[in-house]
Design an enzyme around this catalytic site. Structure first.
Site, PDB file in Angstrom:
ATOM      1  N   LYS A  22     -18.125  -6.447  33.395  1.00 46.54           N
ATOM      2  CA  LYS A  22     -16.694  -6.234  33.642  1.00 46.54           C
ATOM      3  C   LYS A  22     -15.860  -7.014  32.627  1.00 46.54           C
ATOM      4  O   LYS A  22     -14.918  -6.490  32.052  1.00 46.54           O
ATOM      5  CB  LYS A  22     -16.340  -6.702  35.060  1.00 46.54           C
ATOM      6  CG  LYS A  22     -14.845  -6.768  35.314  1.00 46.54           C
ATOM      7  CD  LYS A  22     -14.505  -7.253  36.708  1.00 46.54           C
ATOM      8  CE  LYS A  22     -14.441  -8.752  36.856  1.00 46.54           C
ATOM      9  NZ  LYS A  22     -13.187  -9.366  36.396  1.00 46.54           N
ATOM     10  N   ASN A  23     -16.215  -8.280  32.412  1.00 48.03           N
ATOM     11  CA  ASN A  23     -15.379  -9.132  31.567  1.00 48.03           C
ATOM     12  C   ASN A  23     -15.483  -8.781  30.082  1.00 48.03           C
ATOM     13  O   ASN A  23     -14.721  -9.307  29.279  1.00 48.03           O
ATOM     14  CB  ASN A  23     -15.728 -10.613  31.778  1.00 48.03           C
ATOM     15  CG  ASN A  23     -15.183 -11.121  33.104  1.00 48.03           C
ATOM     16  OD1 ASN A  23     -14.497 -10.393  33.826  1.00 48.03           O
ATOM     17  ND2 ASN A  23     -15.488 -12.369  33.423  1.00 48.03           N
ATOM     18  N   CYS A 126      -2.478 -16.704  41.454  1.00 50.57           N
ATOM     19  CA  CYS A 126      -3.842 -16.233  41.607  1.00 50.57           C
ATOM     20  C   CYS A 126      -4.553 -17.188  42.541  1.00 50.57           C
ATOM     21  O   CYS A 126      -4.242 -18.370  42.586  1.00 50.57           O
ATOM     22  CB  CYS A 126      -4.524 -16.209  40.251  1.00 50.57           C
ATOM     23  SG  CYS A 126      -6.273 -15.934  40.361  1.00 50.57           S
ATOM     24  N   ARG A 131      -3.626 -20.670  36.682  1.00 54.12           N
ATOM     25  CA  ARG A 131      -3.996 -19.753  35.601  1.00 54.12           C
ATOM     26  C   ARG A 131      -2.814 -19.351  34.715  1.00 54.12           C
ATOM     27  O   ARG A 131      -2.391 -18.199  34.692  1.00 54.12           O
ATOM     28  CB  ARG A 131      -4.693 -18.505  36.159  1.00 54.12           C
ATOM     29  CG  ARG A 131      -5.956 -18.850  36.897  1.00 54.12           C
ATOM     30  CD  ARG A 131      -6.751 -17.660  37.283  1.00 54.12           C
ATOM     31  NE  ARG A 131      -7.607 -17.184  36.211  1.00 54.12           N
ATOM     32  CZ  ARG A 131      -8.466 -16.182  36.367  1.00 54.12           C
ATOM     33  NH1 ARG A 131      -8.552 -15.558  37.510  1.00 54.12           N
ATOM     34  NH2 ARG A 131      -9.229 -15.806  35.370  1.00 54.12           N
ATOM     35  N   PRO A 132      -2.292 -20.303  33.951  1.00 51.22           N
ATOM     36  CA  PRO A 132      -1.144 -20.001  33.101  1.00 51.22           C
ATOM     37  C   PRO A 132      -1.524 -19.141  31.884  1.00 51.22           C
ATOM     38  O   PRO A 132      -2.702 -18.895  31.640  1.00 51.22           O
ATOM     39  CB  PRO A 132      -0.694 -21.388  32.629  1.00 51.22           C
ATOM     40  CG  PRO A 132      -1.914 -22.241  32.718  1.00 51.22           C
ATOM     41  CD  PRO A 132      -2.763 -21.676  33.809  1.00 51.22           C
ATOM     42  N   ASP A 316     -18.015 -18.681  36.903  1.00 56.36           N
ATOM     43  CA  ASP A 316     -18.129 -17.457  37.710  1.00 56.36           C
ATOM     44  C   ASP A 316     -19.427 -17.395  38.513  1.00 56.36           C
ATOM     45  O   ASP A 316     -19.626 -16.447  39.283  1.00 56.36           O
ATOM     46  CB  ASP A 316     -18.008 -16.213  36.819  1.00 56.36           C
ATOM     47  CG  ASP A 316     -16.585 -15.979  36.341  1.00 56.36           C
ATOM     48  OD1 ASP A 316     -15.673 -16.638  36.872  1.00 56.36           O
ATOM     49  OD2 ASP A 316     -16.390 -15.132  35.453  1.00 56.36           O
ATOM     50  N   ARG A 408     -13.989  -4.980  43.007  1.00 53.23           N
ATOM     51  CA  ARG A 408     -13.388  -5.268  41.702  1.00 53.23           C
ATOM     52  C   ARG A 408     -14.457  -5.633  40.684  1.00 53.23           C
ATOM     53  O   ARG A 408     -14.270  -5.409  39.495  1.00 53.23           O
ATOM     54  CB  ARG A 408     -12.417  -6.456  41.823  1.00 53.23           C
ATOM     55  CG  ARG A 408     -11.131  -6.148  42.521  1.00 53.23           C
ATOM     56  CD  ARG A 408     -10.205  -7.352  42.435  1.00 53.23           C
ATOM     57  NE  ARG A 408     -10.249  -7.901  41.086  1.00 53.23           N
ATOM     58  CZ  ARG A 408     -10.149  -9.186  40.786  1.00 53.23           C
ATOM     59  NH1 ARG A 408      -9.977 -10.070  41.736  1.00 53.23           N
ATOM     60  NH2 ARG A 408     -10.215  -9.596  39.545  1.00 53.23           N
TER      61      ARG A 408
END
Ligand code: UD1
Length: 429
Positions: A22-23, A126, A131-132, A316, A408
Site C-alpha cells: 500500500k505504502n 490523525c 503528524r504535521p 508499522d 484500508r
C-alpha cells in the site's frame, strides 16, 4: 459497519500470497500526475485507500483504467491500474477528499511541479499523533516554492517552475522524501536531499520515476541526488511486495504456532522484524517462494524492540509485535520513537487479558500464559490488525469492530487467514 469475528486457538498452516505494498502504491499512483503519458502499475492491492486516492487523482484530471482479472489469477492477485493525467484540470485538492487519507497531501508536489501552483487542504488530525506537514512544505520551499497557509489550505506557487536546491531533513520523513523527489524530478538543475528516508517504498518510487525518465542517484541511501529533466513520460512498473503485511502474518504465525510460507516477499525488506522474531524463538528461513515462518511448541521469548526508520524495526509493525509479546515468557519493553501517541492498541489488548504498562514512549509488556476473546475496537490500521493477531491466539471469540481500518491496508485479510486454518468470519452490518 462490518465486524470480524475470530474464534481463536487455531494454528496457522499453509501459504499466504503477499500483496503489493500500500505504502508504495499510493506515491506511485500520485507520480502519474507528473506526466501527460500513461503510467501503468501492476500488483496494486485492492484496498479502500487505493480507491480513495483514485478518486482524488481523477478530481485532478487523471483517467484510470483497471485491467480485468486474467485466467489463473486468484482473488488475491493485485490489480493493474493505468493512470493518464493528460491535463491537470484542477490544482485544488479539497478538504473532503484529503481528510480521508493523509498521503493524498503528497499530490502537492507533482501538481506544483507541473502547473506552477497547487492548493491542497492540510490533512488535519490523525489518531496516531499530530503528524504535521511542515517538513514537506520546507522541502518545496527549498525548491523555490512560495507557500502560504490560508483557511486550512496550503497554497503553493512557483510560477517560473521549481528549481533544484539543497533539502536537509532534520528528521527522517517518508512523506517528506516522496514530496522532495516528486518536486525535484522536473525542477531546473540539481537537488540534493540529505537525511532522506531509506524505506523500500522510497526506492520503489525512485525506480518508477527513473523509468519515467527522471535522473535520480542514491535512492535507498540517506543522500539522494536528482538532476531535473524537462519532462517525464509513461512507464510500466510493478509495485513491490508489502513488507508490513508480510511482517504482520509472520507475527500471527509466531503467536498461534504453525508453519506458513509468505509468498513473494524477500527477507531484506523486513530483516529487523525477522531478527526480532528469531530472538523470540521463531524459525525463519528464506525459500524460493518467499519466507517460511515456523513455531512449533517452543515458548515465545520476551524481546525488547525500539522502532526506527528503515532498516530499523518499523513503527508499522510495533502494534503487531506488542500483541505477540503479550504472550511471551517474561517482560519486554517496546519503545516507539517515530510517532507520539501510537499506543492506542494497549487498552484494547488489555481487554483480551494482556498486561501492559505505559511509561512515556515505552510500553512494558508482561507476558501472560493466555489471552481470552472479547469485543474490541481499534482506532487505526496497524492497531486493528494487532487485535486480529491477538484474537487468533486468544481463547474463545474476539469481535473486532470498525473493520474499515483493516480494509484500508490489508487485502483479503479473512481469505488469507482462513486458507491457513484460522476461523475468521466477516459479519456485514
Ligand atoms: C509513512 C507511512 C506510514 C509509516 C510512516 C513511518 C505511507 C502512506 N505511510 O507515513 O505507514 O508509519 O511513514 O514509517 O507511506 N514529521 C514531521 N513533519 C513533517 C512530516 C513528518 O514532523 O512534515 C514527523 C512525523 O510526525 C513522524 C515522523 O516525522 O514523527 C515520520 O513521519 P513520516 O515518515 O513522514 O510518515 P508518513 O510519511 O506520514
Amino acid at each position: 459497519m462490518d465486524k470480524i469475528r475470530i474464534t481463536g486457538g487455531q494454528r496457522l498452516n499453509g501459504s499466504i500470497p503477499i500483496s503489493g505494498a500500500k505504502n508504495a502504491a499510493l506515491p506511485l499512483m500520485i507520480a502519474s500526475l507528473l506526466t501527460d503519458e500513461t503510467l501503468t502499475l501492476v500488483n496494486v492491492p485492492r484496498l479502500s485507500d487505493v480507491t480513495a486516492l483514485s478518486r482524488i487523482l481523477s478530481n485532478h484530471g487523471a483517467d484510470r483504467t483497471v485491467a480485468g482479472k486474467r485466467i489463473g489469477q486468484s482473488a488475491e492477485s493485485g490489480q493493474t491500474i493505468s493512470l493518464t493525467a493528460r491535463q491537470i484540470v484542477d490544482t485544488c485538492a479539497p478538504y473532503e477528499l484529503v481528510s480521508t487519507m493523509r498521503a493524498s497531501f503528497w499530490v502537492i508536489a507533482p501538481i506544483l511541479a507541473r502547473m506552477g501552483e497547487a492548493r491542497i487542504s492540510l490533512p488535519g488530525g490523525c489518531a496516531i499523533g499530530t503528524r504535521p506537514v511542515d517538513l514537506l512544505l520546507m522541502a518545496l520551499e527549498r525548491l523555490g516554492a512560495e507557500i502560504r497557509i490560508e483557511n486550512g489550505y496550503a497554497l503553493a506557487r512557483a510560477p517560473k517552475g521549481l528549481k533544484g536546491g539543497e533539502i536537509v531533513f532534520p528528521k527522517v520523513t517518508v512523506g517528506g522524501t516522496h514530496t522532495a523527489l516528486m518536486g525535484a524530478v522536473l525542477a531546473q538543475g540539481t537537488t540534493v536531499i540529505e537525511n532522506a528516508a531509506c524505506e523500500p517504498e522510497v526506492t520503489d518510487l525512485a525506480a518508477c520515476l527513473t523509468k519515467m525518465g527522471a535522473r535520480i542517484e542514491g535512492a535507498g541511501t540517506p543522500r539522494i541526488v536528482v538532476t531535473g529533466v524537462a519532462r517525464l513520460g509513461g512507464a510500466h512498473h510493478t509495485v513491490l511486495p508489502d513488507r508490513i503485511e508480510a511482517g504482520t502474518y509472520a507475527m500471527a504465525v509466531a503467536m498461534t504456532g504453525g508453519d506458513v510460507v509468505l509468498e513473494g516477499v524477500t527477507p531484506d525488506l523486513l530483516q529487523a522484524a525477522l531478527d526480532a522474531l528469531i530472538r523470540a524463538g521463531v524459525d525463519i528461513t528464506a525459500t524460493n517462494e518467499g519466507i517460511r515462518v515456523r513455531r512449533n511448541g517452543a515458548a515465545i521469548a520476551a524481546v525488547d524492540i525500539e522502532t526506527q526508520p528503515f532498516p530499523g524495526f518499523p513503527t508499522d509493525l510495533q502494534a503487531q509485535f506488542m500483541a505477540l509479546m503479550t504472550m511471551a515468557k517474561g517482560t519486554s519493553r517496546i519503545r516507539e520513537t517515530i510517532f507520539e501517541n501510537r499506543f492506542m492498541h494497549v487498552q484494547e489488548l488489555a481487554r483480551l487479558g494482556a498486561r501492559i504498562r505505559l511509561d512515556g514512549d515505552v510500553a512494558i509488556v508482561e507476558g501472560v500464559p493466555k489471552l481470552t476473546g472479547a469485543p474490541v475496537m481499534a482506532t487505526d490500521l496497524r492497531a486493528s490488525v494487532s487485535l486480529v493477531i491477538a484474537g487468533l491466539a486468544a481463547e474463545g471469540d474476539t469481535m473486532i469492530n470498525r473493520v474499515y481500518h483493516l480494509d484500508r491496508g490489508f487485502e483479503a485479510l479473512e481469505a488469507k487467514l482462513s486458507r491457513c486454518g484460522a476461523l475468521v468470519e466477516r459479519i456485514s452490518g
